[in-house]
Design a protein around this motif. Structure first.
Motif, PDB file in Angstrom:
ATOM      1  N   CYS A 115       0.751  -1.169   0.031  1.00 23.32           N
ATOM      2  CA  CYS A 115       0.064  -0.104  -0.029  1.00 23.32           C
ATOM      3  C   CYS A 115       0.854   1.301  -0.112  1.00 23.32           C
ATOM      4  CB  CYS A 115      -0.860   0.033   1.378  1.00 23.32           C
ATOM      5  SG  CYS A 115      -2.420  -1.094   1.109  1.00 23.32           S
ATOM      6  N   ASN A 116       2.234   1.060   0.350  1.00 23.66           N
ATOM      7  CA  ASN A 116       3.020   2.174   0.430  1.00 23.66           C
ATOM      8  C   ASN A 116       2.924   3.054  -0.876  1.00 23.66           C
ATOM      9  OD1 ASN A 116       3.282   1.855   3.171  1.00 23.66           O
ATOM     10  ND2 ASN A 116       5.080   0.826   3.045  1.00 23.66           N
ATOM     11  N   ASP A 117       3.002   2.141  -2.030  1.00 24.05           N
ATOM     12  CA  ASP A 117       3.267   2.624  -3.288  1.00 24.05           C
ATOM     13  C   ASP A 117       2.235   3.758  -3.711  1.00 24.05           C
ATOM     14  OD1 ASP A 117       5.242   1.053  -3.546  1.00 24.05           O
ATOM     15  OD2 ASP A 117       4.163  -0.820  -4.682  1.00 24.05           O
ATOM     16  N   TYR A 118       0.975   3.877  -3.145  1.00 22.83           N
ATOM     17  CA  TYR A 118       0.176   4.691  -3.445  1.00 22.83           C
ATOM     18  C   TYR A 118      -0.157   6.109  -2.767  1.00 22.83           C
ATOM     19  CZ  TYR A 118      -1.423   0.144  -5.323  1.00 22.83           C
ATOM     20  OH  TYR A 118      -1.417  -1.045  -5.991  1.00 22.83           O
ATOM     21  N   VAL A 119       1.018   6.357  -1.849  1.00 26.37           N
ATOM     22  CA  VAL A 119       1.184   7.297  -1.083  1.00 26.37           C
ATOM     23  C   VAL A 119       1.106   8.713  -2.093  1.00 26.37           C
ATOM     24  CG1 VAL A 119       2.411   8.967   0.406  1.00 26.37           C
ATOM     25  CG2 VAL A 119       2.047   6.590   0.816  1.00 26.37           C
ATOM     26  N   HIS A 120       1.790   8.590  -3.181  1.00 22.97           N
ATOM     27  CA  HIS A 120       2.017   9.734  -3.995  1.00 22.97           C
ATOM     28  C   HIS A 120       0.918   9.419  -5.387  1.00 22.97           C
ATOM     29  CE1 HIS A 120       5.416  10.699  -2.057  1.00 22.97           C
ATOM     30  NE2 HIS A 120       6.125   9.337  -2.138  1.00 22.97           N
ATOM     31  N   ARG A 121       0.049   8.509  -5.359  1.00 25.20           N
ATOM     32  CA  ARG A 121      -0.634   8.630  -6.341  1.00 25.20           C
ATOM     33  C   ARG A 121      -2.185   8.835  -5.938  1.00 25.20           C
ATOM     34  NH1 ARG A 121      -0.967   2.591  -8.866  1.00 25.20           N
ATOM     35  NH2 ARG A 121      -2.940   3.351  -9.273  1.00 25.20           N
ATOM     36  N   GLN A 122      -2.451   8.936  -4.559  1.00 26.73           N
ATOM     37  CA  GLN A 122      -3.904   8.993  -4.167  1.00 26.73           C
ATOM     38  C   GLN A 122      -4.196  10.563  -4.075  1.00 26.73           C
ATOM     39  OE1 GLN A 122      -2.143   7.920   0.419  1.00 26.73           O
ATOM     40  NE2 GLN A 122      -4.458   8.083   0.080  1.00 26.73           N
ATOM     41  N   LYS A 123      -5.496  10.739  -4.040  1.00 27.36           N
ATOM     42  CA  LYS A 123      -6.071  12.136  -4.027  1.00 27.36           C
ATOM     43  C   LYS A 123      -5.728  12.755  -2.719  1.00 27.36           C
ATOM     44  CE  LYS A 123      -9.109  11.331  -7.831  1.00 27.36           C
ATOM     45  NZ  LYS A 123     -10.423  11.649  -8.294  1.00 27.36           N
ATOM     46  N   GLY A 124      -6.270  11.978  -1.399  1.00 27.22           N
ATOM     47  CA  GLY A 124      -6.063  12.315  -0.217  1.00 27.22           C
ATOM     48  C   GLY A 124      -4.701  11.760   0.362  1.00 27.22           C
ATOM     49  N   THR A 125      -4.818  11.560   1.678  1.00 27.00           N
ATOM     50  CA  THR A 125      -4.022  10.852   2.578  1.00 27.00           C
ATOM     51  C   THR A 125      -4.195   9.845   3.626  1.00 27.00           C
ATOM     52  OG1 THR A 125      -4.463  12.717   4.269  1.00 27.00           O
ATOM     53  CG2 THR A 125      -2.542  13.285   2.621  1.00 27.00           C
ATOM     54  N   THR A 126      -5.333   9.242   3.328  1.00 32.66           N
ATOM     55  CA  THR A 126      -5.913   8.014   4.262  1.00 32.66           C
ATOM     56  C   THR A 126      -5.329   6.755   3.619  1.00 32.66           C
ATOM     57  OG1 THR A 126      -7.814   7.741   3.055  1.00 32.66           O
ATOM     58  CG2 THR A 126      -8.000   9.340   4.706  1.00 32.66           C
ATOM     59  N   ASP A 127      -5.126   5.812   4.616  1.00 33.13           N
ATOM     60  CA  ASP A 127      -4.745   4.390   4.518  1.00 33.13           C
ATOM     61  C   ASP A 127      -6.039   3.732   3.862  1.00 33.13           C
ATOM     62  OD1 ASP A 127      -6.368   4.484   6.691  1.00 33.13           O
ATOM     63  OD2 ASP A 127      -5.050   3.162   7.918  1.00 33.13           O
ATOM     64  N   SER A 128      -7.139   4.337   4.055  1.00 31.51           N
ATOM     65  CA  SER A 128      -8.329   3.740   3.442  1.00 31.51           C
ATOM     66  C   SER A 128      -8.354   3.707   1.895  1.00 31.51           C
ATOM     67  CB  SER A 128      -9.572   4.225   3.877  1.00 31.51           C
ATOM     68  OG  SER A 128      -9.773   4.282   5.393  1.00 31.51           O
ATOM     69  N   GLU A 129      -7.909   4.840   1.415  1.00 28.56           N
ATOM     70  CA  GLU A 129      -7.922   5.071  -0.008  1.00 28.56           C
ATOM     71  C   GLU A 129      -6.992   4.318  -0.615  1.00 28.56           C
ATOM     72  OE1 GLU A 129      -7.275   8.697  -3.376  1.00 28.56           O
ATOM     73  OE2 GLU A 129      -6.977   9.126  -1.353  1.00 28.56           O
TER      74      GLU A 129
END
Length: 257
Positions: A115-129
């Motif tokens: 899931c760490n790979d999505y930190v810079h792809r997500q719109k927000g900052t939640t672990d849920s997204e």
């Protein structure tokens, strides 16, 4: 943490009273509210990063009859991510076949490297997204590998595998909808309940009336459509137990302390 609510039935039911009780819990879970009414591949999504009890829009919305066969709702108590629209549940994404996925989550992912790979792809900052983005990538990989869209049974097996991989060491209560199927998962005792309805099922973090509510089975994926249970996974054999030290550590990490 957060609270979850869902209903899945064969015939339309009016859910206003249940929703009013559910959203009244935002006296504590005050960091946003969301609701998705689901009808096949169509859905209406409403959410605000404000306390549900303070929302003039939601109060007006609940004055009109809300009659559905499938609906998910969420009130947020923020643990990871600021109070903002982009961090308010539900989260929505589309796989390469065009299927839309909608996720609501109550829990915390303490450690899951993919899931760490999505930190810079997500719109927000939640672990849920990040969970939803990971699920969609796994689905996309399977679609490409098979060279076709996935059947309902195949999607159930994949979501079960994903849930199993995310469960160890993490709190993972979620509602997930894919345009056809409603997936439900819990792995902490006394954090998700189930009530049987005529021709359907209702899910909630807390009992919403005086009827019989039972503990939702732990560490097992359940899938519903049109009020029927159509898939029940295997028990992973792991239940999350609240760990105050771990929660304090993650609070400090996201507060930058």
């Amino acid at each position: 943490m957060c609270q979850l609510f869902a209903v899945n039935t064969a015939d339309n039911i009016i859910v206003n009273d249940y929703l009013k009780t559910f959203f009244s819990h935002s006296d504590i879970h005050k960091n946003g509210w969301g609701m998705a009414a689901l009808e096949g591949e169509s859905f209406s999504l409403e959410k605000e990063p404000v306390r549900a009890l303070d929302s003039a829009y939601l109060a007006e919305r609940l004055r009109e009859s809300i009659e559905v066969r499938c609906l998910m709702a969420h009130i947020r108590w923020a643990t990871i991510g600021a109070v903002s629209y982009s961090n308010t549940h539900p989260f929505v994404g589309r796989d390469v076949s065009g299927r839309q996925w909608i996720l609501m989550h109550n829990g915390t992912i303490f450690s899951f490297a993919p899931c760490n790979d999505y930190v810079h792809r997500q719109k927000g900052t939640t672990d849920s997204e990040r969970i939803l983005l990971y699920i969609i990538d796994v689905i996309n990989e399977e679609i490409r590998r098979r060279g076709r869209d996935l059947s309902g049974a195949e999607r159930c097996q994949i979501i079960e595998r994903v849930a199993g991989s995310l469960t160890f060491g993490n709190k993972l209560n979620f509602l997930l909808y894919d345009g056809e199927l409603l997936y439900v998962h819990s792995n902490e005792e006394n954090t998700l309940l189930r009530k049987t309805l005529p021709g359907g099922v209702m899910i909630s973090t807390e009992a919403l009336d005086d009827d019989h509510w039972e503990q939702f089975p732990l560490s097992t994926l359940f899938v519903y459509t049109m009020g029927r249970e159509v898939y029940r996974g295997e028990d992973y054999g792991f239940a999350y137990v609240f760990d105050k030290k771990k929660m304090d550590q993650i609070y400090m990490a996201y507060a930058g302390l």
